[in-house]
Design a protein around this motif. Structure first.
Motif, PDB file in Angstrom:
ATOM      1  N   LEU A  26      13.164   4.932  -6.129  1.00  0.00           N
ATOM      2  CA  LEU A  26      12.715   6.669  -6.419  1.00  0.00           C
ATOM      3  C   LEU A  26      12.839   7.568  -7.767  1.00  0.00           C
ATOM      4  N   THR A  27      11.745   8.295  -7.463  1.00  0.00           N
ATOM      5  CA  THR A  27      11.339   9.027  -9.177  1.00  0.00           C
ATOM      6  C   THR A  27      13.057  10.571  -9.027  1.00  0.00           C
ATOM      7  N   GLU A  28      12.635  10.737  -9.525  1.00  0.00           N
ATOM      8  CA  GLU A  28      13.835  12.556  -9.461  1.00  0.00           C
ATOM      9  C   GLU A  28      13.008  13.200  -8.509  1.00  0.00           C
ATOM     10  N   LEU A  29      11.759  13.117  -8.637  1.00  0.00           N
ATOM     11  CA  LEU A  29      10.979  14.301  -7.213  1.00  0.00           C
ATOM     12  C   LEU A  29      11.271  13.699  -5.995  1.00  0.00           C
ATOM     13  N   GLY A  30      10.985  12.476  -6.467  1.00  0.00           N
ATOM     14  CA  GLY A  30      11.472  11.325  -4.959  1.00  0.00           C
ATOM     15  C   GLY A  30      12.621  10.980  -4.033  1.00  0.00           C
ATOM     16  N   HIS A  31      13.629  11.495  -5.212  1.00  0.00           N
ATOM     17  CA  HIS A  31      15.109  11.947  -4.331  1.00  0.00           C
ATOM     18  C   HIS A  31      15.270  13.546  -3.703  1.00  0.00           C
ATOM     19  N   THR A  32      14.047  14.063  -4.287  1.00  0.00           N
ATOM     20  CA  THR A  32      14.462  15.660  -3.475  1.00  0.00           C
ATOM     21  C   THR A  32      13.933  15.111  -1.779  1.00  0.00           C
ATOM     22  N   GLN A  63       0.701  -1.607  -0.326  1.00  0.00           N
ATOM     23  CA  GLN A  63      -0.354   0.047   0.201  1.00  0.00           C
ATOM     24  C   GLN A  63       1.152   0.954  -0.109  1.00  0.00           C
ATOM     25  N   THR A  64       1.761   1.394   0.522  1.00  0.00           N
ATOM     26  CA  THR A  64       2.630   2.148   1.090  1.00  0.00           C
ATOM     27  C   THR A  64       3.817   2.690  -0.551  1.00  0.00           C
ATOM     28  N   LEU A  65       3.594   1.736  -1.489  1.00  0.00           N
ATOM     29  CA  LEU A  65       4.519   1.889  -2.513  1.00  0.00           C
ATOM     30  C   LEU A  65       3.183   2.167  -3.543  1.00  0.00           C
ATOM     31  N   ARG A  66       2.130   1.865  -3.567  1.00  0.00           N
ATOM     32  CA  ARG A  66       1.460   2.094  -4.762  1.00  0.00           C
ATOM     33  C   ARG A  66       1.016   4.033  -4.286  1.00  0.00           C
ATOM     34  N   THR A  67       0.848   3.932  -2.867  1.00  0.00           N
ATOM     35  CA  THR A  67       0.340   5.220  -2.701  1.00  0.00           C
ATOM     36  C   THR A  67       2.036   5.839  -2.788  1.00  0.00           C
ATOM     37  N   LEU A  68       3.378   6.095  -2.891  1.00  0.00           N
ATOM     38  CA  LEU A  68       4.088   6.677  -3.197  1.00  0.00           C
ATOM     39  C   LEU A  68       4.461   6.722  -5.073  1.00  0.00           C
ATOM     40  N   GLU A  69       3.745   5.902  -5.295  1.00  0.00           N
ATOM     41  CA  GLU A  69       3.916   6.061  -6.836  1.00  0.00           C
ATOM     42  C   GLU A  69       2.347   6.755  -8.043  1.00  0.00           C
ATOM     43  N   ARG A  70       2.050   6.428  -7.042  1.00  0.00           N
ATOM     44  CA  ARG A  70       0.445   7.729  -7.164  1.00  0.00           C
ATOM     45  C   ARG A  70       0.602   9.177  -7.211  1.00  0.00           C
ATOM     46  N   ASN A  71       1.955   9.148  -6.163  1.00  0.00           N
ATOM     47  CA  ASN A  71       2.337  10.636  -6.150  1.00  0.00           C
ATOM     48  C   ASN A  71       3.559  10.953  -6.749  1.00  0.00           C
ATOM     49  N   GLY A  72       4.321  10.400  -6.936  1.00  0.00           N
ATOM     50  CA  GLY A  72       4.823  10.424  -8.376  1.00  0.00           C
ATOM     51  C   GLY A  72       6.650  10.118  -7.478  1.00  0.00           C
ATOM     52  N   LEU A  73       6.014   9.423  -7.134  1.00  0.00           N
ATOM     53  CA  LEU A  73       7.372   9.943  -5.844  1.00  0.00           C
ATOM     54  C   LEU A  73       8.691   8.099  -5.911  1.00  0.00           C
ATOM     55  N   VAL A  74       7.938   7.413  -6.058  1.00  0.00           N
ATOM     56  CA  VAL A  74       8.403   5.644  -7.086  1.00  0.00           C
ATOM     57  C   VAL A  74       8.029   5.092  -8.431  1.00  0.00           C
TER      58      VAL A  74
END
Length: 176
Positions: free
Chosen positions: A95-101, A68-79
């Protein structure tokens, strides 16, 4: 003169205030504050990982919660989730570029919590000690003659709670 969509977004960005209930930034703060998010982002900071690697690294997180956590992070563009191969299927998370911030902020928070856990634990113990209810014999007597010993018995040897005589039940009065 009408404004472009980018100009309107720039103005709205300036107006964001997470203290306002309807502000979208509050949703982001709520997301970052979720139980497993900070640990998941810190775990992915080192590069792509499989679900099983994350689960063994983040002990205590169930498979369901981690998913669930990974899906939420993916939905928000962080993973980002990458599926490779047909059989067996390999799924990697990174991590996406945004997640790395977020990594420096959450790594600092993790480091701070690890460095101050003893102080926090001590503060919790002090708070618990203050919040503990006082014992019956620590309280002043309710009646001048009602003196309880530390065992809670009065001078006659009968047990009382908070200086009040016990109530007899019908079963105790049978035959009297």
């Amino acid at each position: 003169m009408s404004k472009t969509a980018e100009e309107r977004r720039a103005e709205a960005k300036i107006a964001y205030n997470a203290f306002v209930e309807t502000c979208p930034a509050r949703q982001v703060l709520a997301l970052i504050g979720e139980k497993w998010v900070a640990l998941t982002i810190n775990a992915l900071a080192g590069g792509p990982r499989r679900h099983s690697e994350l689960r063994s690294l983040i002990t205590g997180a169930s498979q369901k919660m981690l998913t669930q956590t990974l899906r939420t992070l993916e939905r928000n563009g962080l993973v980002a989730r990458t599926v490779t191969g047909l059989a067996p299927v390999r799924v990697d998370y990174e991590l996406t570029e945004l997640g790395h911030t977020l990594v420096p902020l959450l790594a600092a928070l993790k480091q701070w919590s690890e460095g101050h856990i003893e102080e926090i634990t001590a503060a919790r113990e002090v708070f618990a000690e203050k919040a503990r209810p006082t014992r019956v014999w620590d309280q002043p007597p309710r009646h001048p003659r009602a003196r309880l010993s530390p065992t809670g018995n009065d001078r006659t040897g009968r047990r009382h709670d908070a200086g009040v005589a016990p109530v007899r039940r019908r079963s105790q009065n049978v035959g009297r």
